[in-house]
Design a protein around this motif. Structure first.
Motif: not given
Length: 693
Positions: A634-657
């Motif tokens: 896990p990665v220390d994420w400001g005091g919280q443990e994170v094991k999954y990171v999903i990067g997002i770039a939303g241009a026109d809402g296609q990623h919302l689904g």
């Protein structure tokens, strides 16, 4: 446009009352502030506010620049001569500010998406500057003649009414206009400019008292205290204090709307007060804003106190007498204060920040929740996830057709939602544009126990406190606690009191969920697996299509398994690099991801973080894309443990689904186990594809 700038009117009024030659402490140096403030500062503030309402800060800047033309055209000696009397352009600012912003918005839409990367700042700044300059010149030569003619005609009418003793007849227009929410347009658009010119010349003006006099409204509220019934009679004393001392005149409008005949009482009271003002030749040095008796006495000229007080008392007495007759002899029915308040808000075009006082202080909590908005910086990542989770919970509870759940960028919020859900770090920013909504703050968007409290509040409102499906024995207490916190928010929001609602629903930690706020405290039942409002697939054949759609945004090349990162910053770089490698974003977008993280954490709960750029970084996005990283440790994420990171770039809402799919996956323990067991990127894609979005 006016109300956000009342403080500026008060500042100008105090300086005028204290330091002009006829003031309490005459001072020629400080007195030099009076003219520039009324001719330049106040109109520009109004224009900026009007422009910002239409097109955010860009519209505000363009609106203010454009308004300078009409300001100079109505006040500069070049236009009005050395001996001419200028007129403050409040009404011109109300027209030009929003109009220029709207035109700029339409112009920007012509080349939206057509600017080559790297030239955005150049084009945006020069286009706004060129258009604002043209608009300023246009307002100088096109709007100025109209405003000068309007001012001369209005001034001639007022002068005629004063000279003939017919000024009280203005109450025939002013008092009904107040109830119809035209008071600011009449008061600050017409009366204040004319009164300011008169006050600068004579040291005082009776015009400032025409609309501000609290006597007519006070008389109506006193009559309700004696002859009213039900809720109206019970709430009239509190409303009278808010109206008379606080200066919030809209508090008495619902009482008039319940019995429209009472407008006669307001008119009679207003006419009586103005008649007394004329007899004693009184006036104020500057506008009384808000229309509180305290503000009125603070602005009263030194020779006018007796006449002003007698005028207010006369207006109160006459209004009370007429209203008492109407209430006493009209048909006696139980007054519907809630319906009258709703009618008032309908005419106002937004919810009333003081309406809670009309129903014993709980109006906000009693408003039926039908529109919910999740707000985050960009409105495309964290908020979309949270909206999907809550939408599914509400649908599973059987209220999906009654309650809409949307997500929005925090800068785009408007005061037309019943409930606003926001990360606790953004609460203050969310309260300002939505003062009359309930506010619920969460520390993560995936697993907050606040969601269950919201669902129970909706259930209680529609079913009268039916027990929740989760079997919590004290779940009925949860909505009450949430409502109490939300009511305090609505009451304090308009005054800037963020603290009262820092954790709506936490004020009284009753119920199973109220005592916990951590990401792992919430459990997710089978209901979370059902298809929500975002559903796009319903059969096995459509699952394949869903997987194909996912690959357009999330591909094998942008998935990493068993990665490692020594810090949150490194993890964000890794997620951003995968987005850059797909060609969907420029390198600048990665920097915006770090900027976003420095202001508000993107930790979602359940071991998931979704870093994404700021709202201003959308120009660096070419296509919607996602990256997926699973970490061995896990990665220390400001005091919280994170094991999954999903990067997002939303241009026109296609990623919302796909975000909806992710929300479902991370709310199900079995799906999380599948992600943990996956050995190849193809398996990750298959997991996403099999979730009904």
């Amino acid at each position: 446009m006016i109300m956000p700038n009342i403080a500026a009117f008060i500042a100008w009024g105090l300086i005028t009352a204290l330091f002009i030659p006829d003031g309490f402490f005459p001072n020629e140096h400080i007195g030099t502030l009076v003219g520039p403030m009324v001719f330049y500062l106040l109109p520009l503030l109004i224009a900026y506010t009007g422009g910002k309402l239409v097109y955010d800060v860009r519209g505000g800047v363009v609106g203010a620049i454009s308004t300078m033309g009409v300001i100079m055209g109505t006040s500069s000696p070049v236009f009005i001569g050395e001996d001419g009397a200028g007129s403050p352009m409040f009404l011109g600012a109300m027209i030009m500010g929003p109009l220029a912003a709207w035109c700029m918005k339409k112009l920007d839409s012509l080349w939206d998406g057509k600017i080559r990367p790297g030239f955005e700042m150049l084009v945006n700044n020069f286009s706004a500057g060129i258009f604002a300059a043209i608009a300023a010149i246009g307002s100088m030569f096109l709007l100025t003649p109209v405003m000068n003619l309007f001012t001369r005609v209005a001034g001639a009418i007022v002068e005629f009414l004063v000279n003939t003793g017919l000024l009280p007849l203005t109450s025939l227009i002013i008092e009904p206009a107040k109830v119809l929410f035209l008071n600011n347009a009449i008061n600050h658009g017409l009366i204040t400019p004319l009164g300011s010119a008169q006050a600068l010349e004579q040291g005082k003006s009776i015009l400032f008292l025409l609309e501000a006099n609290p006597g007519p409204g006070l008389g109506i509220l006193l009559a309700y205290m004696v002859f009213g019934r039900g809720t109206a009679r019970a709430t009239a004393p509190g409303a009278a204090i808010i109206h008379f001392v606080g200066g919030i005149h809209e508090i008495y409008f619902p009482y008039v709307l319940m019995k429209p005949q009472l407008i006669l009482a307001a008119i009679a009271g207003g006419m009586s007060g103005i008649a007394v003002f004329q007899i004693f030749d009184v006036g104020l040095r500057a506008p009384a804003a808000p229309g509180s008796i305290i503000a009125i006495l603070a602005q009263t000229a030194t020779d006018s106190y007796v006449g002003v007080i007698l005028g207010v008392l006369a207006a109160t007495a006459v209004s009370f007498a007429v209203a008492s007759v109407i209430l006493r002899f009209s048909k006696q029915t139980e007054d519907d204060m809630a319906a009258a308040t709703a009618k008032m808000e309908g005419m106002k075009g937004k919810k009333s920040s003081v309406s809670s006082a009309l129903t014993g202080g709980a109006a906000a909590a009693q408003n039926t929740i039908s529109k919910i908005v999740f707000a985050c910086d960009a409105g495309m990542g964290s908020s979309a996830m949270g909206a999907s989770v809550l939408r599914n919970k509400i649908k599973d509870a059987g209220f999906g057709n009654d309650v809409s759940v949307v997500n929005s960028a925090i800068n785009n919020l408007r005061d037309d939602f019943d409930l606003v859900v926001v990360h606790e770090d953004l609460l203050n920013r969310a309260q300002t544009p939505t003062p009359s909504a309930m506010h619920v703050s969460v520390d993560n968007f995936m697993g907050s126990p606040r969601y269950d409290e919201i669902v129970e509040l909706i259930r209680e409102q529609r079913e009268g406190g039916a027990p929740g499906s989760d079997g919590a024995g004290d779940s009925a207490a949860v909505p009450a606690a949430a409502a109490a916190g939300a009511g305090a928010t609505a009451a304090a929001g308009s005054a800037g009191g963020a603290g009262s609602s820092a954790h709506a629903g936490d004020a009284a930690p009753t119920g199973r969920h109220a005592a916990t706020t951590g990401a792992d405290s919430a459990t997710f039942g089978a209901g979370a697996a059902t298809s929500g409002a975002d559903s796009t697939t319903t059969s096995s054949s459509s699952n394949t299509a869903a997987a194909d759609d996912s690959k357009q945004i999330l591909s094998v090349d942008s998935i990493r398994l068993n990665a490692s990162a020594g810090s949150r910053s490194v993890a964000i770089d890794q997620a951003g690099d995968l987005l850059v490698d797909t060609g969907a974003v420029d390198r600048a977008y990665v920097n915006a991801m770090h900027e976003r993280e420095s202001s508000v954490s993107t930790f979602m709960g359940n071991g998931l973080a979704i870093p994404h750029g700021t709202n201003e970084a959308k120009s660096a996005i070419h296509d919607s894309a996602m990256s997926f990283i699973r970490y061995g440790q896990p990665v220390d994420w400001g005091g919280q443990e994170v094991k999954y990171v999903i990067g997002i770039a939303g241009a026109d809402g296609q990623h919302l689904g796909l975000l909806a799919k992710i929300a479902k996956i991370f709310s199900k323990k079995e799906s999380l186990a599948q992600l943990e067991a996956a050995q190849t990127p193809e398996e990750i894609l298959e997991i996403f594809g099999k979730v009904n979005g």
